[in-house]
Design an enzyme around this catalytic site. Structure first.
Site, PDB file in Angstrom:
ATOM      1  N   ARG A  67       0.844  -1.207   0.000  1.00 28.12           N
ATOM      2  CA  ARG A  67       0.000   0.000   0.000  1.00 28.12           C
ATOM      3  C   ARG A  67       0.873   1.249   0.000  1.00 28.12           C
ATOM      4  O   ARG A  67       1.984   1.221   0.522  1.00 28.12           O
ATOM      5  CB  ARG A  67      -0.944   0.011   1.197  1.00 28.12           C
TER       6      ARG A  67
ATOM      7  N   GLU B 291      -6.502   7.566   7.691  1.00 25.80           N
ATOM      8  CA  GLU B 291      -5.310   8.271   8.195  1.00 25.80           C
ATOM      9  C   GLU B 291      -4.711   9.208   7.132  1.00 25.80           C
ATOM     10  O   GLU B 291      -4.198  10.272   7.446  1.00 25.80           O
ATOM     11  CB  GLU B 291      -4.281   7.243   8.658  1.00 25.80           C
TER      12      GLU B 291
ATOM     13  N   ARG C 211      -5.282   5.661   0.616  1.00 21.37           N
ATOM     14  CA  ARG C 211      -4.365   4.540   0.782  1.00 21.37           C
ATOM     15  C   ARG C 211      -4.659   3.668  -0.420  1.00 21.37           C
ATOM     16  O   ARG C 211      -5.784   3.163  -0.567  1.00 21.37           O
ATOM     17  CB  ARG C 211      -4.654   3.772   2.082  1.00 21.37           C
TER      18      ARG C 211
ATOM     19  N   CYS D  18       1.199  10.842   9.191  1.00 15.68           N
ATOM     20  CA  CYS D  18       2.119  10.269  10.183  1.00 15.68           C
ATOM     21  C   CYS D  18       3.544  10.315   9.641  1.00 15.68           C
ATOM     22  O   CYS D  18       3.791   9.905   8.497  1.00 15.68           O
ATOM     23  CB  CYS D  18       1.726   8.823  10.481  1.00 15.68           C
TER      24      CYS D  18
ATOM     25  N   THR E 133       5.948   8.449  10.017  1.00 14.90           N
ATOM     26  CA  THR E 133       6.533   7.154   9.632  1.00 14.90           C
ATOM     27  C   THR E 133       6.243   6.813   8.173  1.00 14.90           C
ATOM     28  O   THR E 133       6.845   5.905   7.627  1.00 14.90           O
ATOM     29  CB  THR E 133       5.958   5.987  10.473  1.00 14.90           C
TER      30      THR E 133
ATOM     31  N   ARG F  21       4.092   0.688   2.441  1.00 17.50           N
ATOM     32  CA  ARG F  21       4.315  -0.455   3.324  1.00 17.50           C
ATOM     33  C   ARG F  21       3.985  -1.705   2.518  1.00 17.50           C
ATOM     34  O   ARG F  21       2.852  -1.882   2.069  1.00 17.50           O
ATOM     35  CB  ARG F  21       3.424  -0.388   4.572  1.00 17.50           C
TER      36      ARG F  21
ATOM     37  N   ARG G  50       4.122  -7.059  12.642  1.00 22.21           N
ATOM     38  CA  ARG G  50       2.794  -6.679  13.164  1.00 22.21           C
ATOM     39  C   ARG G  50       1.976  -7.947  13.350  1.00 22.21           C
ATOM     40  O   ARG G  50       2.352  -9.028  12.885  1.00 22.21           O
ATOM     41  CB  ARG G  50       2.065  -5.731  12.194  1.00 22.21           C
TER      42      ARG G  50
ATOM     43  N   GLU H 280      -1.588  -3.255  12.538  1.00 20.32           N
ATOM     44  CA  GLU H 280      -0.945  -2.557  13.633  1.00 20.32           C
ATOM     45  C   GLU H 280      -1.732  -2.707  14.930  1.00 20.32           C
ATOM     46  O   GLU H 280      -2.961  -2.725  14.905  1.00 20.32           O
ATOM     47  CB  GLU H 280      -0.912  -1.082  13.242  1.00 20.32           C
TER      48      GLU H 280
HETATM   49  P1  ADP Z   1      -1.511  -0.135   7.000  1.00 21.19           P
HETATM   50  O1  ADP Z   1      -0.959  -1.308   6.295  1.00 21.19           O
HETATM   51  O2  ADP Z   1      -2.399   0.645   6.120  1.00 21.19           O
HETATM   52  O3  ADP Z   1      -0.409   0.649   7.627  1.00 21.19           O
HETATM   53  P2  ADP Z   1      -2.577  -1.925   9.089  1.00 21.19           P
HETATM   54  O4  ADP Z   1      -1.285  -2.422   9.632  1.00 21.19           O
HETATM   55  O5  ADP Z   1      -3.632  -1.586  10.094  1.00 21.19           O
HETATM   56  O6  ADP Z   1      -2.431  -0.606   8.219  1.00 21.19           O
HETATM   57  O7  ADP Z   1      -3.145  -3.010   8.095  1.00 21.19           O
HETATM   58  C1  ADP Z   1      -4.358  -2.808   7.438  1.00 21.19           C
HETATM   59  C2  ADP Z   1      -5.039  -4.127   7.106  1.00 21.19           C
HETATM   60  O8  ADP Z   1      -4.291  -4.819   6.122  1.00 21.19           O
HETATM   61  C3  ADP Z   1      -5.149  -5.073   8.292  1.00 21.19           C
HETATM   62  O9  ADP Z   1      -6.375  -5.754   8.227  1.00 21.19           O
HETATM   63  C4  ADP Z   1      -4.028  -6.051   8.046  1.00 21.19           C
HETATM   64  O10 ADP Z   1      -4.222  -7.316   8.655  1.00 21.19           O
HETATM   65  C5  ADP Z   1      -4.086  -6.151   6.559  1.00 21.19           C
HETATM   66  N1  ADP Z   1      -2.856  -6.666   5.962  1.00 21.19           N
HETATM   67  C6  ADP Z   1      -1.638  -6.112   5.979  1.00 21.19           C
HETATM   68  N2  ADP Z   1      -0.749  -6.865   5.331  1.00 21.19           N
HETATM   69  C7  ADP Z   1      -1.432  -7.963   4.894  1.00 21.19           C
HETATM   70  C8  ADP Z   1      -1.078  -9.123   4.149  1.00 21.19           C
HETATM   71  N3  ADP Z   1       0.154  -9.316   3.699  1.00 21.19           N
HETATM   72  N4  ADP Z   1      -2.052 -10.024   3.889  1.00 21.19           N
HETATM   73  C9  ADP Z   1      -3.323  -9.835   4.321  1.00 21.19           C
HETATM   74  N5  ADP Z   1      -3.712  -8.766   5.011  1.00 21.19           N
HETATM   75  C10 ADP Z   1      -2.787  -7.832   5.298  1.00 21.19           C
HETATM   76  N1  ARG Z   2       0.428   6.975  16.193  1.00 14.02           N
HETATM   77  C1  ARG Z   2       0.733   5.604  16.451  1.00 14.02           C
HETATM   78  C2  ARG Z   2       1.942   5.521  17.340  1.00 14.02           C
HETATM   79  O1  ARG Z   2       2.646   6.493  17.477  1.00 14.02           O
HETATM   80  C3  ARG Z   2       1.006   4.859  15.161  1.00 14.02           C
HETATM   81  C4  ARG Z   2       2.283   5.193  14.475  1.00 14.02           C
HETATM   82  C5  ARG Z   2       2.596   4.469  13.185  1.00 14.02           C
HETATM   83  N2  ARG Z   2       1.440   3.941  12.552  1.00 14.02           N
HETATM   84  C6  ARG Z   2       0.584   4.595  11.798  1.00 14.02           C
HETATM   85  N3  ARG Z   2      -0.516   3.973  11.460  1.00 14.02           N
HETATM   86  N4  ARG Z   2       0.800   5.804  11.397  1.00 14.02           N
HETATM   87  O2  ARG Z   2       2.171   4.459  17.887  1.00 14.02           O
END
Ligand code: ADP
Ligand code: ARG
Length: 346
Positions: A113, A212, A216, A258, A260, A267, A296, A301
């Site tokens: 993403r 966020e 995305r 954010c 990060t 990511r 994660r 997250e």
């Molecule tokens: P982001 O990736 O946008 O930073 P999250 O870590 O919250 O946010 O992930 C968003 C969603 O994508 C969650 O439901 C997570 O389980 C899913 N996800 C992330 N990577 C994978 C993957 N490789 N396969 C399946 N689902 C995934």
């Molecule tokens: N704001 C949260 C923290 O500081 C998340 C940071 C990184 N993740 C994100 N989705 N931006 O722990």
């Protein structure tokens, strides 16, 4: 208005905010205010209210990254190993490494993403409800021009029933509707207004709207063909770039709320079975970190792993190109797969 008092943090707080916010920097930043009215108190509110934050800051607009640089730059350096300059985008596929067979066999799904925001608008923490609606409209218009292979439908969150919403979240397609970090950052204001998700017909390509970040852009498929998922993402990103003007900065690349996510805002992650390494999650996290990877849980997250399956992704997004970040992830996955095979009981 700036903060009236220097924030205090408990001993257990391990955020980069606590680490880098000195009294001198805090005093220097008092009284600064961006054109959309964002102050240092707004920038750090999530980290002050949520002490278990790992970072603890969200920017309100492009100007926040300049005006509050005395705090943000050390945080960027700490997190990404770079505070810019960020290289030009590079989505090339030609030099990507191969994944080993043991890595392939243990990958259940792959997702890549990127975050994007629109030029000419504040970021989510400082946007008005009228501007947020305008952003949604512009994105919907752009989505109508996607190439046929990734065409689909936009689903507004306010019109979605609970069952459908929960199903999409459970299948990893949609963001959650509660997040205390985002709430503290002001990103959940007017929820669910002007939020939604675009899903391609086969659900492999999707776009989250006004969570966020304003966009995305996501590609996700079962299995471990990282190159194919990256190619699909690239197709969607370039199609949308032809119809939307994304917010960028010469030093920091694509701007996101954010810190990060700056730079590539990308990511790339795999859901990977690591049965051998799962017996010591703390050690897995340390090893992954040393490889420049992040671990994660199974629902993203702030979630837990289940059945020895982890979400493994690139940690750095700023100062590297998209192709470099993917290459780094693929090499790291091969390494973890090897370690896992060695750790697994015979
Ligand atoms: P982001 O990736 O946008 O930073 P999250 O870590 O919250 O946010 O992930 C968003 C969603 O994508 C969650 O439901 C997570 O389980 C899913 N996800 C992330 N990577 C994978 C993957 N490789 N396969 C399946 N689902 C995934
Ligand atoms: N704001 C949260 C923290 O500081 C998340 C940071 C990184 N993740 C994100 N989705 N931006 O722990």
């Amino acid at each position: 208005m700036g903060n009236s008092k220097f924030p205090s943090f408990t001993d257990g707080c391990a955020s980069l905010l606590k680490k880098h916010l000195t009294k001198e920097i805090w005093e220097e930043l008092q009284g600064r205010r961006t054109a959309s009215g964002f102050t240092i108190s707004d920038l750090i509110r999530s980290g002050v209210e949520q002490e278990d934050s790992s970072i603890g800051m969200y920017a309100g607009d492009a100007e926040s990254y300049d005006l509050f640089a005395p705090l943000l730059d050390p945080v960027l350096l700490d997190y990404h190993g770079s505070s810019g300059p960020h290289p030009a985008p590079d989505f090339s596929l030609d030099a990507l490494p191969e994944l080993s067979r043991e890595a392939q066999e243990n990958i259940l799904s792959t997702r890549v993403r990127v975050g994007r925001n629109l030029a000419g608008y504040p970021l989510g923490p400082a946007i008005s409800s009228a501007e947020r609606r305008e952003v949604e409209t512009r994105i919907k218009e752009a989505l109508a021009h996607l190439p046929d292979a990734i065409q689909g439908a936009y689903h507004s969150l306010s019109e979605m029933n609970q069952t459908r919403r929960q199903d999409l979240v459970a299948r990893h397609l949609l963001f959650k509707s509660e997040d205390r970090f985002l709430t503290s950052a002001g990103l959940m204001r007017d929820w669910p207004d002007a939020r939604g998700i675009f899903l391609s017909r086969d659900e492999a390509f999707s776009v989250w709207v006004n969570e966020e970040d304003q966009l995305r852009i996501i590609a996700m498929k079962k299995g471990g063909d990282v190159t194919a998922v990256f190619r699909l993402l690239t197709e969607g990103v370039s199609a949308l770039s032809r119809h939307l003007d994304f917010l960028t900065d010469p030093r920091l690349g694509f701007l996101t709320s954010c810190p990060t996510n700056l730079g590539t805002a990308m990511r790339a992650s795999v859901h990977m079975r690591l049965t051998g390494l799962a017996t010591d999650e703390a050690a897995l996290k340390v090893n992954a970190e040393a490889l420049g990877l992040q671990v994660r849980g199974i629902h993203g997250e702030h979630s837990q792993s289940k059945g020895g399956v982890f979400d493994i992704s690139n940690r750095m997004r700023l100062g590297v190109t998209e192709a470099e970040a993917i290459t780094h992830l693929m090499r790291g996955i091969n390494h973890l797969a090897r370690m896992d095979a060695e750790a697994a009981p015979l």
